[in-house]
Enzyme design. Structure first.
Site, short mmCIF file in Angstrom:
data_model
loop_
_atom_site.label_atom_id
_atom_site.label_comp_id
_atom_site.label_asym_id
_atom_site.label_seq_id
_atom_site.Cartn_x
_atom_site.Cartn_y
_atom_site.Cartn_z
N GLU A 295 1.15 -0.66 0.18
CA GLU A 295 0.14 0.07 0.02
C GLU A 295 0.72 1.39 0.36
O GLU A 295 1.77 1.48 0.54
CB GLU A 295 -0.88 -0.07 1.08
CG GLU A 295 -1.69 1.12 1.61
CD GLU A 295 -2.52 1.31 2.63
OE1 GLU A 295 -3.67 2.05 2.97
OE2 GLU A 295 -1.92 0.60 3.41
N LYS A 358 -9.63 2.59 -3.25
CA LYS A 358 -10.00 2.32 -1.55
C LYS A 358 -11.05 2.70 -1.54
O LYS A 358 -11.72 3.80 -1.78
CB LYS A 358 -8.83 2.86 -0.36
CG LYS A 358 -9.11 1.71 0.55
CD LYS A 358 -8.04 1.63 1.42
CE LYS A 358 -8.79 1.86 2.82
NZ LYS A 358 -7.68 1.82 3.75
N CYS A 411 -5.31 -2.39 2.80
CA CYS A 411 -5.20 -2.44 4.26
C CYS A 411 -6.70 -2.66 4.38
O CYS A 411 -7.11 -4.39 5.57
CB CYS A 411 -4.91 -1.27 4.44
SG CYS A 411 -4.59 -1.06 6.19
#
Length: 531
Positions: A295, A358, A411
């Site tokens: 990430e 995301k 994440c």
């Protein structure tokens, strides 16, 4: 033993709350990295005994059950404080700006999450019966609380009680049928069962029934796990043909990650590790079809740095694809800009061929809830370098070079049961890129890996996990770690990719098990209420 139980039941005031707090804190030992799940056979019975005595005789309605909510809150506060203390490490990365917030965050987060446990024990107390079957009242109450914790205010299902069942590969397999919320229900019934041995002999039939049901659930969990793994073969036996990955773990210190002066050095480190020659069979990047960086591995806007894309293209051999986390900026029509925490797919010519943004952002980490209000009192999000991130449109399955169907989870997104894949397009692989560098050498990264394992089991899909400081890993669809790089190490994980298996019961039917569990629990509680 009976005298100790009576002392717990009759305790009051601060002593009762202290016992609840300690029992909750000890329960956190069942989680990674300790994995001392049997501790729950002690702590959950203590919670049952505390609830036996948690009633205000002179009160009515909700007030009568208020002591039960207090016990639940103190138990939850101990559990979350002991399980989430590592969150404070994130505030020390930039101590000058955020250090003052650390004590408040370390206490406030567990205090807020404990409200769910308070609600759960409140429900349990309303369902309570003077019978061994009260263990089902507790399981219904706390399972409901855990489900709500995973959904209310965007949800935070970190360290669900059911994760304790993942302490072995065998006991975790039931997640493929019931999911982690189902594991929570099963764990609570089994862990609470020993308290039944202390009940009065006049309730012998219900005592035997409660113990028998708990034993049956435990046997079913272990038996199913043994049989499932026996038919699975050894980890890494079944692989996707002609696919070999290198996961890069650069171990870039979080304090340096967004330093502009370090950006070139960071990219050089990533490129060097990607092309590292580690043996006669691993000749660098040419030995792999796909290379995965973590990430925000690239700490700048990749689309605005052609020289960086050129350097990446020069490193990638023909037929090798790079998958990397990086921030993404989209100019708006009015001059404003939107920023996304993204994953880019880069082909062997250094061209970006696809991207995923995301969708489920971290409150206070990537955006500030109620910014107009909270900003006035000095609060701000931890990621300041690019401003607040915007949410992407949602989960989707991408087809990457090699005709591989991939679901990306950045994440935090991997912690949500039942929300790991696009509903109508099941991927063959889940790729989880993350930056656990915020949390240093604490229990947080181990707990995060455990959740990736459970998603793999729930969905029957392998997980490739790239973490900045670790723990990077390849996890097969049975939740078994095939290969990994240790926490804090700089290195690579080089591996074939496990094949997915058929869609699991959980992936097809979600949390319907909970409805069945609630139905049978109602029957057991009603039977226990009969004189």
């Amino acid at each position: 033993m009976r005298s100790v139980a009576d002392a717990v039941i009759l305790s009051w005031g601060w002593r009762r709350f202290l016992v609840a707090f300690v029992a909750g804190a000890l329960s956190a030992l069942s989680l990674a990295p300790i994995h001392a799940a049997p501790i729950l056979l002690l702590t959950i019975p203590v919670l049952v005994l505390l609830l036996d005595g948690a009633i205000a005789p002179a009160a009515h309605g909700v007030r009568r059950a208020r002591p039960a909510a207090a016990v639940g809150w103190w138990f939850g506060f101990g559990y979350f404080l002991a399980g989430l203390w590592w969150v404070g490490a994130a505030f020390l990365v930039d101590a000058e700006a955020f250090g003052w917030m650390m004590p408040f965050a370390v206490v406030a987060l567990p205090a807020g999450l404990a409200l769910f446990f308070a609600f759960g024990t409140l429900i349990a107390r309303f369902l309570w019966v003077e019978s061994p079957m009260r263990i089902f009242a507790l399981a219904v109450g706390l399972t409901t609380a855990e489900w709500l914790r995973g959904h209310v205010l965007t949800g935070f299902p970190w360290n669900l009680l059911g994760q304790a069942a993942g302490f072995t590969d065998v006991t975790a397999q039931a997640a493929s049928v019931v999911g982690v919320y189902g594991l929570t229900a099963l764990t609570l019934v089994v862990a609470a069962a020993p308290v039944v041995l202390l009940d009065a002999p006049r309730r012998r039939w219900t005592r035997q029934a409660a113990l028998g049901i708990a034993a049956l659930l435990l046997a079913a969990d272990v038996g199913y796990g043994v049989l499932r793994l026996a038919h699975a073969g050894a980890p890494g036996d079944a692989v996707i043909p002609d696919m070999r990955v290198r996961i890069v773990q650069p171990a870039i210190a979080q304090s340096l990650k967004w330093d502009p002066d370090e950006a070139k050095k960071t990219l050089d480190t990533l490129v060097e590790l990607s092309d590292l020659k580690t043996g006669p069979e691993t000749l660098g990047a040419i030995s792999f079809t796909h290379i995965i960086w973590p990430e925000t591995a690239v700490p700048f806007f990749l689309t605005e740095e052609p020289q960086a894309l050129s350097q990446i293209g020069d490193m990638l051999p023909v037929g090798t694809t790079l998958i990397t986390g990086a921030p993404r900026v989209v100019p708006g029509g009015d001059g404003a800009k939107q920023y996304f925490n993204s994953v880019y797919v880069v082909d062997d010519r250094g061209r970006i061929v696809d991207a995923y943004d995301k969708a489920h952002l971290v409150p206070f980490g990537e955006y500030l809830p109620m910014e107009d209000v909270l900003g006035r009192i000095g609060l701000k999000q931890l990621v300041q370098s690019v401003g607040g991130f915007s949410s992407g449109p949602g989960l989707r399955t991408l087809v990457i070079p090699g005709a591989i169907k991939v679901g990306f989870l950045i994440c935090y997104e991997i912690i949500f049961p039942g929300a790991a894949t696009a509903a109508e397009d099941r991927p063959s692989i889940l790729i989880n890129v993350t930056n656990d560098g915020w949390f240093g050498a604490t229990s947080g990264p181990y707990q995060h890996l455990d959740q990736a394992r459970l998603r793999a089991i729930e969905e029957g899909i392998p997980v490739l996990r790239a973490a900045n400081t670790g723990i990077s890993a390849v996890v097969d669809p049975y939740g078994r770690v095939v290969a990994q790089e240790g926490l804090g190490n700089r290195g690579t994980v080089d591996s074939t990719v496990p094949s997915p298996i058929l869609a699991t019961v959980f992936s097809d039917y979600g949390s319907y098990f909970l409805l069945t569990f609630y139905l049978f629990s109602a029957i057991f509680i009603a039977a226990g209420a009969r004189k």
